[in-house]
Design an enzyme around this catalytic site. Structure first.
Site, PDB file in Angstrom:
ATOM      1  N   LYS A 124      -1.104 -35.135  42.226  1.00 13.19           N
ATOM      2  CA  LYS A 124      -0.088 -35.201  41.158  1.00 13.19           C
ATOM      3  C   LYS A 124      -0.491 -36.194  40.058  1.00 13.19           C
ATOM      4  O   LYS A 124      -0.361 -35.893  38.871  1.00 13.19           O
ATOM      5  CB  LYS A 124       1.270 -35.629  41.762  1.00 13.19           C
ATOM      6  CG  LYS A 124       1.794 -34.640  42.803  1.00 13.19           C
ATOM      7  CD  LYS A 124       3.045 -35.158  43.491  1.00 13.19           C
ATOM      8  CE  LYS A 124       2.800 -36.324  44.421  1.00 13.19           C
ATOM      9  NZ  LYS A 124       2.024 -35.997  45.639  1.00 13.19           N
ATOM     10  N   GLY A 143       2.391 -33.976  50.244  1.00 10.07           N
ATOM     11  CA  GLY A 143       1.973 -35.105  49.422  1.00 10.07           C
ATOM     12  C   GLY A 143       0.472 -35.138  49.194  1.00 10.07           C
ATOM     13  O   GLY A 143      -0.282 -34.325  49.751  1.00 10.07           O
ATOM     14  N   ASP A 144       0.048 -36.030  48.306  1.00 12.40           N
ATOM     15  CA  ASP A 144      -1.372 -36.229  47.994  1.00 12.40           C
ATOM     16  C   ASP A 144      -2.046 -34.977  47.453  1.00 12.40           C
ATOM     17  O   ASP A 144      -3.249 -34.767  47.640  1.00 12.40           O
ATOM     18  CB  ASP A 144      -2.146 -36.729  49.232  1.00 12.40           C
ATOM     19  CG  ASP A 144      -1.578 -38.029  49.759  1.00 12.40           C
ATOM     20  OD1 ASP A 144      -1.082 -38.822  48.950  1.00 12.40           O
ATOM     21  OD2 ASP A 144      -1.630 -38.244  50.990  1.00 12.40           O
ATOM     22  N   GLY A 192     -12.601 -31.298  40.565  1.00 14.86           N
ATOM     23  CA  GLY A 192     -13.151 -32.621  40.843  1.00 14.86           C
ATOM     24  C   GLY A 192     -12.109 -33.663  40.495  1.00 14.86           C
ATOM     25  O   GLY A 192     -11.118 -33.356  39.831  1.00 14.86           O
ATOM     26  N   THR A 224      -3.061 -46.566  52.156  1.00 13.34           N
ATOM     27  CA  THR A 224      -3.144 -47.060  53.542  1.00 13.34           C
ATOM     28  C   THR A 224      -4.528 -46.843  54.139  1.00 13.34           C
ATOM     29  O   THR A 224      -4.866 -47.461  55.147  1.00 13.34           O
ATOM     30  CB  THR A 224      -2.127 -46.319  54.432  1.00 13.34           C
ATOM     31  OG1 THR A 224      -2.405 -44.915  54.357  1.00 13.34           O
ATOM     32  CG2 THR A 224      -0.693 -46.562  53.982  1.00 13.34           C
ATOM     33  N   GLY A 251       0.834 -42.972  46.419  1.00 17.69           N
ATOM     34  CA  GLY A 251      -0.461 -43.468  45.952  1.00 17.69           C
ATOM     35  C   GLY A 251      -1.038 -42.368  45.088  1.00 17.69           C
ATOM     36  O   GLY A 251      -1.444 -41.331  45.604  1.00 17.69           O
ATOM     37  N   HIS A 252      -0.986 -42.539  43.779  1.00 13.51           N
ATOM     38  CA  HIS A 252      -1.430 -41.491  42.849  1.00 13.51           C
ATOM     39  C   HIS A 252      -2.738 -41.930  42.203  1.00 13.51           C
ATOM     40  O   HIS A 252      -2.782 -42.941  41.500  1.00 13.51           O
ATOM     41  CB  HIS A 252      -0.349 -41.236  41.793  1.00 13.51           C
ATOM     42  CG  HIS A 252       0.923 -40.681  42.373  1.00 13.51           C
ATOM     43  ND1 HIS A 252       2.044 -40.412  41.628  1.00 13.51           N
ATOM     44  CD2 HIS A 252       1.226 -40.310  43.641  1.00 13.51           C
ATOM     45  CE1 HIS A 252       2.989 -39.929  42.423  1.00 13.51           C
ATOM     46  NE2 HIS A 252       2.527 -39.851  43.644  1.00 13.51           N
ATOM     47  N   GLN A 271       5.389 -37.840  46.692  1.00 14.12           N
ATOM     48  CA  GLN A 271       5.383 -37.125  47.977  1.00 14.12           C
ATOM     49  C   GLN A 271       5.277 -35.613  47.719  1.00 14.12           C
ATOM     50  O   GLN A 271       4.680 -35.217  46.748  1.00 14.12           O
ATOM     51  CB  GLN A 271       6.615 -37.472  48.821  1.00 14.12           C
ATOM     52  CG  GLN A 271       6.635 -38.903  49.356  1.00 14.12           C
ATOM     53  CD  GLN A 271       7.012 -39.941  48.318  1.00 14.12           C
ATOM     54  OE1 GLN A 271       8.055 -39.864  47.700  1.00 14.12           O
ATOM     55  NE2 GLN A 271       6.180 -40.932  48.136  1.00 14.12           N
TER      56      GLN A 271
HETATM   57  P1  GDP Z   1      -1.248 -37.674  44.619  1.00 11.62           P
HETATM   58  O1  GDP Z   1      -0.587 -38.648  45.536  1.00 11.62           O
HETATM   59  O2  GDP Z   1      -0.612 -36.334  44.647  1.00 11.62           O
HETATM   60  O3  GDP Z   1      -1.394 -38.199  43.215  1.00 11.62           O
HETATM   61  O4  GDP Z   1      -2.725 -37.481  45.200  1.00 11.62           O
HETATM   62  P2  GDP Z   1      -3.702 -38.641  45.771  1.00 11.62           P
HETATM   63  O5  GDP Z   1      -4.229 -39.423  44.634  1.00 11.62           O
HETATM   64  O6  GDP Z   1      -3.057 -39.385  46.876  1.00 11.62           O
HETATM   65  O7  GDP Z   1      -4.807 -37.758  46.471  1.00 11.62           O
HETATM   66  C1  GDP Z   1      -5.581 -36.851  45.766  1.00 11.62           C
HETATM   67  C2  GDP Z   1      -7.051 -37.258  45.933  1.00 11.62           C
HETATM   68  O8  GDP Z   1      -7.872 -36.194  45.531  1.00 11.62           O
HETATM   69  C3  GDP Z   1      -7.448 -38.435  45.057  1.00 11.62           C
HETATM   70  O9  GDP Z   1      -8.444 -39.170  45.715  1.00 11.62           O
HETATM   71  C4  GDP Z   1      -8.020 -37.754  43.815  1.00 11.62           C
HETATM   72  O10 GDP Z   1      -8.955 -38.554  43.128  1.00 11.62           O
HETATM   73  C5  GDP Z   1      -8.674 -36.561  44.414  1.00 11.62           C
HETATM   74  N1  GDP Z   1      -8.705 -35.352  43.585  1.00 11.62           N
HETATM   75  C6  GDP Z   1      -7.776 -34.880  42.713  1.00 11.62           C
HETATM   76  N2  GDP Z   1      -8.141 -33.678  42.247  1.00 11.62           N
HETATM   77  C7  GDP Z   1      -9.319 -33.381  42.813  1.00 11.62           C
HETATM   78  C8  GDP Z   1     -10.196 -32.252  42.753  1.00 11.62           C
HETATM   79  O11 GDP Z   1      -9.945 -31.264  42.074  1.00 11.62           O
HETATM   80  N3  GDP Z   1     -11.318 -32.302  43.521  1.00 11.62           N
HETATM   81  C9  GDP Z   1     -11.640 -33.373  44.304  1.00 11.62           C
HETATM   82  N4  GDP Z   1     -12.744 -33.318  45.010  1.00 11.62           N
HETATM   83  N5  GDP Z   1     -10.841 -34.439  44.383  1.00 11.62           N
HETATM   84  C10 GDP Z   1      -9.696 -34.435  43.671  1.00 11.62           C
HETATM   85  P1  IMO Z   2       2.171 -39.350  47.379  1.00 16.53           P
HETATM   86  O1  IMO Z   2       3.172 -39.551  46.261  1.00 16.53           O
HETATM   87  C1  IMO Z   2       1.524 -38.407  51.599  1.00 16.53           C
HETATM   88  C2  IMO Z   2       4.647 -39.705  54.411  1.00 16.53           C
HETATM   89  C3  IMO Z   2       4.292 -40.797  55.392  1.00 16.53           C
HETATM   90  C4  IMO Z   2       5.207 -40.429  56.546  1.00 16.53           C
HETATM   91  C5  IMO Z   2       6.462 -39.947  55.827  1.00 16.53           C
HETATM   92  C6  IMO Z   2       7.554 -41.006  55.694  1.00 16.53           C
HETATM   93  O2  IMO Z   2       0.950 -40.168  47.256  1.00 16.53           O
HETATM   94  O3  IMO Z   2       1.926 -37.892  47.586  1.00 16.53           O
HETATM   95  P2  IMO Z   2       7.829 -43.170  54.170  1.00 16.53           P
HETATM   96  O4  IMO Z   2       6.988 -44.396  54.053  1.00 16.53           O
HETATM   97  O5  IMO Z   2       8.030 -42.432  52.904  1.00 16.53           O
HETATM   98  O6  IMO Z   2       9.136 -43.427  54.873  1.00 16.53           O
HETATM   99  O7  IMO Z   2       7.002 -42.197  55.174  1.00 16.53           O
HETATM  100  O8  IMO Z   2       6.054 -39.540  54.539  1.00 16.53           O
HETATM  101  N1  IMO Z   2       4.389 -40.063  52.981  1.00 16.53           N
HETATM  102  C7  IMO Z   2       3.386 -39.570  52.254  1.00 16.53           C
HETATM  103  N2  IMO Z   2       2.371 -38.734  52.594  1.00 16.53           N
HETATM  104  N3  IMO Z   2       1.657 -38.826  50.328  1.00 16.53           N
HETATM  105  C8  IMO Z   2       2.675 -39.627  49.959  1.00 16.53           C
HETATM  106  O9  IMO Z   2       2.936 -39.943  48.680  1.00 16.53           O
HETATM  107  C9  IMO Z   2       3.576 -40.074  50.961  1.00 16.53           C
HETATM  108  N4  IMO Z   2       4.666 -40.865  50.951  1.00 16.53           N
HETATM  109  C10 IMO Z   2       5.152 -40.841  52.193  1.00 16.53           C
HETATM  110  O10 IMO Z   2       2.928 -40.729  55.760  1.00 16.53           O
HETATM  111  O11 IMO Z   2       4.677 -39.329  57.249  1.00 16.53           O
HETATM  112 MG    MG Z   3      -1.032 -39.875  47.185  1.00 16.01          MG
END
Ligand code: GDP
Ligand code: IMO
Ligand code: MG
Length: 422
Positions: A16, A12-13, A410, A298, A40-41, A221
């Site tokens: 996306k 995850g994270d 970035g 979180t 959290g996107h 995720q």
């Molecule tokens: P998602 O859940 O897959 O949408 O990803 P998140 O938003 O939770 O986490 C990605 C984090 O990386 C966010 O804070 C974005 O703003 C940041 N981000 C995305 N692409 C880049 C990148 O290429 N470089 C840097 N430094 N940050 C990035």
């Molecule tokens: P995005 O879409 C990262 C993790 C939680 C925990 C496990 C189960 O932003 O990538 P849950 O609340 O789904 O039952 O938790 O999954 N988890 C994530 N980790 N990014 C996420 O979403 C997540 N959604 C759930 O930390 O380990």
């Molecule tokens: Mg996320």
């Protein structure tokens, strides 16, 4: 027309949200197919930062229709807060955000159950986001859930019955709680939901495809958190993989087109569970600091480590990835050496195949590559890529056997480079 699917290949994270936003102008519709407000996107553009949880990331580019599909679990209270904040910031969505009547509702007591189950697990807790995801999907599968479409019927009776079941379970667990306040917000959320088009999204999407419209499905995720293929039991409760788009939207498997697999240039994980390439040293701290690796919602510190090609190959296989997208390359800008895990050593035996379990002693075997040691954040074309970066990309492509088509340097929408060269 086929639907393209964009999903995370790690824990995850991966970024996306950012890429969905970047790709949205090429599509007519964006749809979420699983997960809920555990996501959290993050998106950044024009100096503004937005974090989306239940609303698809295609909401900012023009007036595209966005769909919350049947595979999603929706918390009306959190949804209301998210949607109202977007409306207040000048992004109206009432007409163009369609919600499946078959999506399941996360109740206040689901959140409490999530906390109660986690507490009961003690040290073995999953480290969930506490949003009631597991209990809501559990009710769905055990045929006790309540759905968005239920708000169009005798909802009070349906709600009271489901709540009573939860109360009995919580009583048997001696778990104390008070939902008076959140229940009020939740009921207000239910009323708010009525203002949106509540649809049969499977019919809508298939009609769109028939009319030659293009659809991008947004995963939440990541594959390593998938209920079947992730590091069970430290996973989420839905199918985060490509097949989840079929069941979570009502799209037939032969309607899947491109599969965009998103990965960071390194790797992170939040919550409990195994993570073979995790770094506990200052390199891990450096990745965390430079990558701002704290949960979008979180605020939890994300665990950091090197890229894991054993896990990535597995994710690519399960999802049928056709295009790779590499995020956060810039975070590695200052590293002298970059490592990539090419195999695991388990009980003295080397393997490149992702095993049944990665718990216990899994020693990563690394390839080492020279870093590029220059600022990539202002680059706008692949012609500017330093030689070492091109070598890193070629190495990854050779190992993973899928082309890396987009490189992100970035967090901003504009810091995205498409690669045309083979
Ligand atoms: P998602 O859940 O897959 O949408 O990803 P998140 O938003 O939770 O986490 C990605 C984090 O990386 C966010 O804070 C974005 O703003 C940041 N981000 C995305 N692409 C880049 C990148 O290429 N470089 C840097 N430094 N940050 C990035
Ligand atoms: P995005 O879409 C990262 C993790 C939680 C925990 C496990 C189960 O932003 O990538 P849950 O609340 O789904 O039952 O938790 O999954 N988890 C994530 N980790 N990014 C996420 O979403 C997540 N959604 C759930 O930390 O380990
Ligand atoms: Mg996320």
């Amino acid at each position: 027309m086929k639907v393209d699917v964009l999903l995370g290949l790690q824990w995850g994270d991966e970024g996306k949200g950012k890429v969905v936003d970047v790709l949205t102008p090429r599509y007519d519709v964006v749809a979420r197919f699983q997960g809920g407000p555990n996501a959290g996107h993050t998106l950044e553009f024009e100096g503004q930062k937005y974090v989306l949880r239940s609303i698809p990331s295609g909401i900012f580019q023009g007036d595209k229709v966005n769909i919350i599909g049947n595979g999603v679990v929706l918390d009306p209270a959190l949804f209301k807060a998210e949607a109202e904040a977007l409306e207040a910031s000048g992004h109206p969505l009432k007409e163009r955000l369609h919600i499946s009547k078959k999506a399941h509702l996360i109740m206040p007591t689901h959140r409490v159950l999530d906390a109660a189950y986690e507490a009961a697990k003690g040290d073995a807790k999953v480290g969930t986001t506490g949003k009631g995801i597991g209990p809501t999907y559990t009710d769905k599968i055990s045929r006790n859930g309540i759905r968005v479409g239920d708000i169009l019927g005798d909802f009070d009776t349906i709600y009271a019955k489901a709540k009573e079941r939860h109360e009995e379970i919580l009583k048997s667990m001696n778990f104390e709680y008070d939902i008076t306040e959140i229940e009020k917000e939740w009921m207000a959320g239910i009323e708010y939901l009525r203002q949106f088009p509540l649809v049969d999204s499977e019919h809508e999407i298939n009609a769109l495809l028939k009319a030659d419209k293009s659809v991008l499905c947004e995963g939440a995720q990541g594959t390593m958190l998938d209920i079947d293929f992730g590091s069970y039991p430290f996973v989420t409760s839905s199918n985060t993989v490509c097949a989840g788009a079929c069941s979570g939207l009502g799209v037939a498997p032969n309607k899947i087109g491109n599969v965009y697999g998103i990965m960071k240039a390194y790797c992170t994980r939040v919550g409990s569970g195994p993570f073979p390439t995790e770094l506990f040293d200052e390199t891990g701290d450096k990745l965390c600091t430079l990558g701002h690796e704290f949960g979008s919602v979180t605020g939890r510190k994300r665990r950091c480590g090197w890229i894991d090609l054993v896990a990535l190959k597995y994710s690519i296989m399960i999802n049928g990835v056709t295009h790779l997208i590499m995020m956060k390359s810039d975070v590695l800008d200052t590293f002298e050496t970059i490592k990539a895990c090419v195999a695991y050593r388990i009980n003295g035996v080397e393997t490149e195949n992702f095993p049944y379990s990665i718990e216990g002693e899994v020693e990563p075997i690394y390839a080492e590559l020279p870093g590029w040691q220059c600022d990539m954040t202002k680059m706008t074309s692949e012609d500017e890529f330093p030689e070492e970066f091109n070598n890193y990309i070629s190495f990854l492509e050779e190992e993973l056997e899928v082309p890396i088509k987009i490189v992100s340097v970035g967090p901003d929408r504009d810091q995205t480079i498409e690669r045309y060269m083979e």
